[in-house]
Design a protein around this motif. Sequence first.
Motif, short mmCIF file in Angstrom:
data_model
loop_
_atom_site.label_atom_id
_atom_site.label_comp_id
_atom_site.label_asym_id
_atom_site.label_seq_id
_atom_site.Cartn_x
_atom_site.Cartn_y
_atom_site.Cartn_z
N TRP A 8 -87.50 -16.89 -119.64
CA TRP A 8 -86.23 -16.40 -119.12
C TRP A 8 -86.12 -16.53 -117.60
N GLU A 9 -87.22 -16.46 -116.90
CA GLU A 9 -87.20 -16.52 -115.44
C GLU A 9 -86.85 -17.92 -114.92
N HIS A 10 -87.23 -18.97 -115.67
CA HIS A 10 -87.04 -20.34 -115.19
C HIS A 10 -86.01 -21.12 -116.01
N ARG A 11 -85.07 -20.43 -116.61
CA ARG A 11 -84.05 -21.14 -117.40
C ARG A 11 -83.14 -21.92 -116.47
N GLU A 12 -82.68 -23.05 -116.96
CA GLU A 12 -81.83 -23.92 -116.16
C GLU A 12 -80.38 -23.91 -116.63
N GLN A 13 -80.17 -23.60 -117.89
CA GLN A 13 -78.81 -23.62 -118.42
C GLN A 13 -78.59 -22.39 -119.28
N GLU A 14 -77.38 -21.92 -119.29
CA GLU A 14 -76.99 -20.85 -120.19
C GLU A 14 -75.74 -21.31 -120.93
N TRP A 15 -75.63 -20.89 -122.15
CA TRP A 15 -74.49 -21.26 -122.97
C TRP A 15 -74.02 -20.04 -123.72
N MET A 16 -72.75 -19.92 -123.87
CA MET A 16 -72.18 -18.82 -124.64
C MET A 16 -71.01 -19.38 -125.42
#
Length: 92
Positions: A8-16
């Motif tokens: 979770w600390e190094h995520r590059e993309q988020e999608w919803m």
Amino acid sequence: MRRGGADWEHREQEWMGPRPMTTDGLPLTGPLPGRPGVVLAAGHNMLGLMLAPATGRLVTGLLTGKPDDSLTPGFAPGRAVRRGLGPSAGRV
């Protein structure tokens, strides 16, 4: 920090995306009309936690051949078509 296999600390993309909901607030739980062998359990709206036990009992009963007749009609997927709750009404 890794939790559940995700970094979770190094995520590059988020999608919803949209949460599928029925307009009457009740889930579509039961056999899908016209599709033998398909059982739905979707569209719980914001009542998901409250309805989870009922959904579990209903799906278990359907899959074991012992459905809870007190739950079956109110959650039947076919009601969405009869009441116009399906995609043509703007939501699933």
